[in-house]
Enzyme design. Structure first.
Site, PDB file in Angstrom:
ATOM      1  N   THR A  77       1.096   2.504   5.648  1.00 38.55           N
ATOM      2  CA  THR A  77       2.043   1.532   6.190  1.00 38.55           C
ATOM      3  C   THR A  77       3.420   2.176   6.339  1.00 38.55           C
ATOM      4  OG1 THR A  77       0.787  -0.182   5.109  1.00 38.55           O
ATOM      5  CG2 THR A  77       3.061  -0.716   5.627  1.00 38.55           C
TER       6      THR A  77
ATOM      7  N   ARG B 263      -9.537  -9.160   8.460  1.00 38.84           N
ATOM      8  CA  ARG B 263      -8.797  -8.900   7.209  1.00 38.84           C
ATOM      9  C   ARG B 263      -7.298  -8.642   7.474  1.00 38.84           C
ATOM     10  NH1 ARG B 263      -5.414  -4.656   5.045  1.00 38.84           N
ATOM     11  NH2 ARG B 263      -5.635  -4.678   2.790  1.00 38.84           N
TER      12      ARG B 263
ATOM     13  N   GLY C 271      -3.695  -7.598   5.350  1.00 35.73           N
ATOM     14  CA  GLY C 271      -3.150  -7.128   4.076  1.00 35.73           C
ATOM     15  C   GLY C 271      -1.820  -7.778   3.757  1.00 35.73           C
ATOM     16  N   ASP C 272      -1.042  -7.099   2.928  1.00 36.28           N
ATOM     17  CA  ASP C 272       0.229  -7.658   2.462  1.00 36.28           C
ATOM     18  C   ASP C 272       1.367  -7.481   3.464  1.00 36.28           C
ATOM     19  OD1 ASP C 272      -0.112  -4.843   1.885  1.00 36.28           O
ATOM     20  OD2 ASP C 272       1.860  -4.937   0.930  1.00 36.28           O
TER      21      ASP C 272
ATOM     22  N   THR D 156       4.099  -0.700   0.351  1.00 39.91           N
ATOM     23  CA  THR D 156       2.952  -0.002   0.924  1.00 39.91           C
ATOM     24  C   THR D 156       1.916   0.151  -0.179  1.00 39.91           C
ATOM     25  OG1 THR D 156       2.108   2.109   1.741  1.00 39.91           O
ATOM     26  CG2 THR D 156       4.193   2.182   0.541  1.00 39.91           C
ATOM     27  N   GLY D 157       0.722  -0.336   0.065  1.00 33.83           N
ATOM     28  CA  GLY D 157      -0.266  -0.231  -0.995  1.00 33.83           C
ATOM     29  C   GLY D 157      -1.510  -1.012  -0.673  1.00 33.83           C
TER      30      GLY D 157
ATOM     31  N   GLY E 182      -3.278  -3.834  -0.131  1.00 31.52           N
ATOM     32  CA  GLY E 182      -2.702  -5.119   0.230  1.00 31.52           C
ATOM     33  C   GLY E 182      -3.166  -6.298  -0.588  1.00 31.52           C
TER      34      GLY E 182
HETATM   35  N1  GLY Z   1      -0.625  -2.396   2.676  1.00 33.59           N
HETATM   36  C1  GLY Z   1      -1.307  -2.405   3.901  1.00 33.59           C
HETATM   37  C2  GLY Z   1      -2.542  -3.165   3.865  1.00 33.59           C
HETATM   38  O1  GLY Z   1      -3.110  -3.381   2.816  1.00 33.59           O
HETATM   39  O2  GLY Z   1      -2.973  -3.551   4.916  1.00 33.59           O
END
Ligand code: GLY
Length: 341
Positions: A201, A229, A231-232, A252-253, A255
């Site tokens: 990310t 799906r 993410g965060d 960034t991680g 999610g």
């Molecule tokens: N942090 C990006 C995701 O999990 O999509």
């Protein structure tokens, strides 16, 4: 002086006032500004890097940092600095956002992004968009030109077209390396982390000369993602948060964990309600992610313009620059950041 001259002078003064950036009018006497960025965290080890690859990443991080720092130095807003930085990273195929985004299970690119203005906690976010060159600009358009905060899929793409944002064909996002990662994941029944080695990310946080904060995040998500799906990154409070009273965060991680911890909001809340300093709050929340089984990192800007990093991975592509002369990028968790020009 004739009336004609006076009218001319007054006209010029009015015109100059109109083009001066709002933030410059309100700028604090110290002219302080600050910015930080990330390009993903993960198992970024020296063993996986060639000197050439490392140099390329550092140059890309520096270019994105310079773009945001220029906006702030010239009196622009934190929102403009964040978008300037992220659009550079979105166009760089080395990062998992915009061009270079990872592939879904079906072999498409579906991108997510969000942005937040710390001045008034206005926010915009998009998920699952496939044809918009700069998802971060679409998130900003949602914030500025729609009555909503979060749009997704076809509707978000339609809104992008209506807003006149740049629409590109699927080939714009396609890269060989990402295609190979999807093929490997499918063939060897691997997870996204086994093929990507990082959560690629991108994001930026900034404080402008008026003391306003902003944060933004953009991503292609995880290789082989299915079933729509998300993410965060586009989730306000998880991947992105900005509040002038406390801090601005981009994450960034992994999610799923970042959503469950509410990482970005949690960091700012700790600062606002518990009075924790910015590094302590960031470290504690990343530790909490780790205790739950997740990993990744954050960039955080305190309300006073202190930019910090926290991660529980071996590396995170990152950088920061301030009006006080800091100008550095880094990759590995244990390294001293390298100074830019
Ligand atoms: N942090 C990006 C995701 O999990 O999509």
């Amino acid at each position: 002086m004739t009336l004609h001259h006076l009218t001319l002078i007054m006209g010029c003064v009015a015109a100059l006032a109109a083009i001066a950036p709002a933030s410059a009018e309100e700028a604090r006497p110290d002219g302080k500004w600050s910015i930080a960025l990330h390009g993903g965290a993960g198992t970024l080890t020296r063993a996986r890097m060639t000197p050439e690859k490392e140099a390329e990443y550092r140059a890309s991080l520096q270019a994105a940092l310079d773009a945001g720092a220029k906006v702030l130095r010239e009196g622009g807003t934190a929102m403009d600095a964040v978008t300037a930085t992220i659009t550079v990273l979105e166009d760089d195929p080395k990062f998992n956002a915009g061009r270079g985004a990872v592939y879904t299970w079906e072999g498409t690119n579906e991108m997510d992004a969000s942005i937040m203005d710390g001045t008034n906690r206005a926010a915009g976010a998009v998920a699952g968009v496939g044809d918009v060159r700069h998802p971060i600009l679409l998130a900003r358009a949602v914030m500025e030109h729609s009555p909503h905060v979060f749009l997704s899929g076809k509707g978000a793409e339609q809104f992008a077209a209506e807003q006149g944002l740049e629409i590109v064909p699927p080939e714009w996002f396609a890269t060989e390396e990402r295609k190979k990662q999807l093929e490997k994941l499918k063939k060897e029944h691997l997870s996204a982390l086994d093929v990507e080695f990082k959560f690629g990310t991108v994001g930026a946080v900034a404080m402008d000369q008026s003391g306003h904060l902003a944060a933004g995040t953009s991503t292609g998500g995880m290789t082989g993602k299915r079933w729509g799906r998300i993410g965060d990154s586009p989730v306000i409070g998880a991947g992105t948060w900005a509040d002038d009273r406390a801090c601005a965060v981009s994450a960034t991680g992994w999610g799923e964990y970042f959503i469950r911890v509410g990482v970005a909001h949690e960091i700012c809340d700790r600062m606002l309600l518990a009075g924790e300093d910015v590094q302590t709050a960031a470290d504690k929340v990343i530790a909490e992610v780790g205790e739950m089984g997740g990993d990744g990192g954050v960039i955080v800007m305190s309300k006073d313009g202190e930019p910090v990093f926290a991660m529980n991975t071996p590396g995170m592509y990152r950088g920061r620059a301030t009006s006080e002369g800091t100008n550095e990028v880094a990759i590995f968790s244990d390294e001293e950041p390298t100074k830019g020009d």
